[in-house]
Design a protein around this motif. Structure first.
Motif, mmCIF file in Angstrom:
data_model
loop_
_atom_site.group_PDB
_atom_site.id
_atom_site.type_symbol
_atom_site.label_atom_id
_atom_site.label_comp_id
_atom_site.label_asym_id
_atom_site.label_seq_id
_atom_site.Cartn_x
_atom_site.Cartn_y
_atom_site.Cartn_z
ATOM 1 N N ILE A 17 20.453 -16.702 -11.828
ATOM 2 C CA ILE A 17 19.044 -16.926 -12.113
ATOM 3 C C ILE A 17 18.952 -17.708 -13.422
ATOM 4 N N LYS B 236 15.863 -10.756 2.973
ATOM 5 C CA LYS B 236 15.858 -10.077 1.680
ATOM 6 C C LYS B 236 16.661 -8.794 1.791
ATOM 7 N N GLY C 160 24.374 -17.441 -7.024
ATOM 8 C CA GLY C 160 23.116 -16.706 -7.162
ATOM 9 C C GLY C 160 22.680 -16.478 -8.587
ATOM 10 N N TYR D 200 20.451 -8.273 -11.082
ATOM 11 C CA TYR D 200 19.066 -8.367 -11.550
ATOM 12 C C TYR D 200 18.474 -6.993 -11.816
ATOM 13 N N THR E 227 21.681 -12.501 -12.900
ATOM 14 C CA THR E 227 21.936 -13.096 -11.596
ATOM 15 C C THR E 227 21.206 -12.279 -10.534
ATOM 16 N N GLU E 228 21.274 -12.754 -9.300
ATOM 17 C CA GLU E 228 20.606 -12.024 -8.216
ATOM 18 C C GLU E 228 21.287 -10.692 -7.939
ATOM 19 N N GLU E 229 22.580 -10.610 -8.165
ATOM 20 C CA GLU E 229 23.295 -9.360 -7.892
ATOM 21 C C GLU E 229 23.044 -8.315 -8.967
#
Length: 802
Positions: free
Chosen positions: A158, A542, A156, A736, A732-734
């Motif tokens: 970015i 989501k 995940g 963010y 990252t997505e975690e």
């Protein structure tokens, strides 16, 4: 349904054709054609949901004996072969009739959801940048086939677009099919004389099974070799639906069973059945008589004239040619009739015998059709005539037919709802059992039968009673064709279920198609996807929710976490308040307005961009995103241009040109790396040129004071560089929510350090205008003009006459 012959990796084209030829040479004279289909390569994505899967659609022709898929996967990096790219497993799923319903992350499916079966293969790399695999299916079902391919789930991260050349994994499937041509057609109720010549191993036939057929019987009689010398019949009899049979199909050894009979109870309706008569260790011609007997449950007796109903529409009743012309029975030996042996060849008409179809003593009840009402894409309602409340009598089943259009309806979800009207059962302990089957209804002749499976048919079970009077059933990506729902009422007793007496139950039935299950719920978005000309829908979840319908909350974000992340992203923009204050005090009013614009739209953009339910949008999301990106880039642009200390007119022109250029760049690509670096580097170049010119003119470093470098420029540059590094490499997505919040604060803080101090006013005094006419001209000396003396003390150097 089909037979899988295995998977091999690295097989080439000659080996594929050799495999196909070997499989086919056992079927008659090997009269077949080869068809080749391919699809363009597509980039594979890491699996997050079915919306990230690449779907490929193929069509397998009828009479196909073997289908071979050649699976090609290769790597690319920057337009060249990605030899240095890491190996990542590629998973490919196969399914006939509809897209595969996959669950690689082992998430929970929504309640009352049926998961259709599929099969998968995993490709491993054999070369640094390329791998191939071959997967063959023997006797595949004709019609639509779907392949779904994806990469494993990633961490995940970015990544900034354009920062480095990413590894791309491309997948291209190819299909080679071998299908038989000229297969002889048998007609139900007709018996014909046939033979297996010495040079053939087997003969293949096919017969079309219409509606209301409860049983199919294949009969092989009068089987002999060497002109009926009495030798036992050395053949095997095989039958299979929808595709030619293979070696592991159900077979009857006719050597010990003459006449040989092979029965198929509850056959699929409106489908072709294939019959294979295969030679077994015989070195001479084999003669036999073969016929198809069917049981029709629609009426007690069937006349000869009704045999036309056994043909598909393409055959019709007014075919324009006789039956004898369609049956390959010419040049066959005479079949002794009434014990006589004429010893001569008969015509094709004489070698055909008609036997009327048998009537099934178990009458099948009428099937009630449904009315199709299309509302939108994958939004279809199936209405029952005189419904939706239906009556189920105690002595028979109520059967309903739901027809799904080929290709068009397989990309959605089939929903079925049943609700029992408790007041209609008059206090009886009644249970309504339902069976949903594809291809044919499951007849419930047994009064106590509650199973939805038979030897050749399997379906889905539903039940409602006075206690639980509501049930639902969802089938994602259903197979197209006709689905049959059979409803039967039974009463519970001490000895089990028995037929009810004089109780007619009333049931509310609702059947419809939707794009996604429950529209993907609160934490999902239903997306309509396209692959070539095929449309399908899938959920994209989501806020940590997962699953086919976004109902798996194993890793879901709590409400408190959603609120905290929203507040962090929004309130971190308040760090622009100090730069706005500094800009106003330094008379940088235009720059201050840009900072206010950025703070406003960044706050409301992140309030609207949240994945959960803590969302607030003051306008369309796309507008907010554009304004946020434009404000961020304009903040960098005006800050660096202000640091260059250009003339006012030049600075205003650059501000206007920068706004127009940045708007155009963001409209082209909002996530490109050069949209951020390009304007920043250009502005830095202008600033560097301006500082260099001042340094050369003054012959000293600009800015001139070391305090400006140590306490302002160096900290501001360090903070800005740290913010860019976090944005490009750490986010990252975690993480963010807090990393991007830190990015907001660092960028705003760097602006406060880098914004230059207020410019000193121009103190140069302009000379007084010369008076016209008579009088004196007052001359001011140079010291007074430079403001170095007290302006109250004025000396006269000379008196000038006019």
């Amino acid at each position: 349904m089909w037979w899988l012959e295995g998977f091999r990796s690295g097989m080439g084209r000659p080996e594929i054709l050799l495999l196909v030829y070997t499989l086919l040479c056992s079927l008659g004279d090997c009269l077949f054609v080869t068809d080749y289909f391919t699809r363009t390569p597509r980039k594979l994505n890491a699996y997050r949901s079915f919306a990230s899967v690449e779907l490929f659609h193929f069509n397998v022709p009828e009479d196909t004996v073997v289908a071979v898929w050649n699976l090609i996967t290769f790597k690319e990096q920057g337009g060249t072969f990605g030899d240095s790219c890491p190996d990542r497993n590629v998973t490919v799923y196969f399914r006939s009739g509809a897209p595969p319903v996959i669950n690689p992350l082992q998430t929970r499916f929504p309640k009352d959801t049926i998961v259709p079966g599929s099969f998968a293969v995993t490709l491993t790399w054999t070369l640094p940048n390329r791998t191939t695999g071959v997967f063959n299916v023997t006797s595949p079902l004709p019609g639509d086939w779907f392949l779904a391919a994806h990469l494993p789930k990633d961490e995940g991260k970015i990544s900034v677009k354009g920062l480095h050349e990413e590894c791309q994994y491309l997948f291209q499937p190819q299909l080679i099919v071998q299908r038989l041509i000229g297969i002889s057609v048998l007609y139900p109720g007709y018996f014909i004389d046939q033979m297996i010549p010495l040079h053939n191993r087997s003969v293949l036939y096919k017969v079309f099974i219409p509606n209301y057929i409860s049983r199919v019987k294949v009969q092989l009689m009068d089987c002999n070799t060497k002109n009926r010398s009495g030798e036992s019949c050395p053949v095997l009899l095989k039958i299979r639906s929808r595709a030619p049979p293979v070696h592991n199909s159900s077979a009857m050894d006719c050597r010990e069973n003459v006449p040989c009979e092979l029965e198929v109870p509850l056959p699929y309706w409106e489908q072709w059945y294939y019959i294979l008569v295969e030679r077994y260790l015989s070195s001479s011609d084999v003669y036999f008589r073969i016929g198809i007997q069917v049981k029709d449950c629609s009426k007690p007796s069937v006349s000869k004239g009704s045999s036309a109903m056994n043909m598909p529409q393409s055959f019709g009743t007014a075919m324009g040619f006789s039956l004898s012309e369609t049956l390959p029975a010419a040049s066959l030996p005479n079949v002794p009739q009434n014990g006589s042996d004429q010893g001569s060849l008969l015509t094709a008409e004489d070698s055909i015998t008609y036997l009327a179809p048998m009537a099934d003593t178990n009458k099948c009840w009428p099937i009630r059709p449904t009315l199709r009402n299309e509302l939108d894409t994958f939004s279809v309602h199936f209405y029952i005539f005189f419904g939706p409340n239906i009556s189920i009598p105690p002595d028979r089943a109520a059967i309903f037919a739901i027809n799904l259009m080929p290709v068009l309806d397989s990309g959605g979800v089939l929903n079925m709802e049943l609700k029992l009207n408790v007041s209609s059962v008059r206090g009886e302990n009644i249970t309504i059992f339902g069976c949903l089957n594809h291809g044919m209804p499951l007849s419930l002749h047994d009064n106590t039968s509650v199973s939805c499976e038979s030897e050749s048919v399997s379906g889905f079970h539903l039940s409602i009673n006075t206690t639980a009077n509501i049930t639902k059933l969802r089938i994602p990506y259903p197979q197209t064709g006709t689905w049959y729902l059979s409803l039967r009422s039974l009463c519970a007793t001490e000895h089990g279920f028995e037929m009810c007496t004089n109780v007619t139950a009333e049931v509310y039935l609702r059947s419809y198609l939707t794009p996604c299950i429950n529209d993907c719920g609160t934490y999902g978005q239903c997306k309509l996807l396209r692959t070539n000309n095929y449309l399908y829908a899938a959920c994209e979840c989501k806020a940590g929710w997962d699953g086919w319908g976004c109902t798996d909350n194993t890793e879901a974000y709590s409400y408190g976490f959603q609120l905290l992340s929203t507040l962090l992203l929004c309130l971190s923009n308040l760090m622009f308040v100090p730069p706005v204050t500094i800009a106003i005090r330094s008379h940088y009013l235009l720059e201050a307005s840009v900072y206010i614009f950025t703070m406003f739209f960044s706050t409301f953009y992140h309030a609207c961009d949240q994945p959960g339910i803590v969302v607030f949008c003051i306008m369309e999301y796309d507008v907010l995103q554009f304004c946020d990106f434009l404000g961020s880039l304009m903040s960098v642009w005006v800050t660096v241009i202000a640091m260059a200390r250009l003339k006012s007119i030049i600075k205003q022109v650059l501000y206007l040109l920068g706004a127009m250029a940045l708007s155009m760049a963001l409209q082209l690509d909002r996530h490109g790396l050069w949209n951020l670096l390009g304007p920043s580097l250009f502005a830095l170049g202008i600033m560097a040129i301006a500082w260099t010119v001042r340094t050369i003119r003054r012959r000293r470093c600009y800015p001139p004071t070391w305090k400006r470098w140590v306490f302002f420029l160096f900290p501001g540059t360090t903070i800005a560089t740290s913010a860019v590094a976090l944005y490009a490499f750490v986010e990252t997505e975690e993480n963010y929510f807090y990393i991007h919040s830190i990015w907001h604060m660092l960028i705003a803080g760097s602006v406060g350090f880098l914004l230059p101090p207020r410019a000193k006013p121009d103190v140069k005094v302009t000379p007084l205008k010369r008076r016209r006419g008579c009088g004196y001209q007052l001359c001011v000396n140079e010291h007074e003009e430079m403001g170095l003396v007290d302006p109250a003390i004025i000396t006269i150097n000379s008196i000038c006459t006019s």
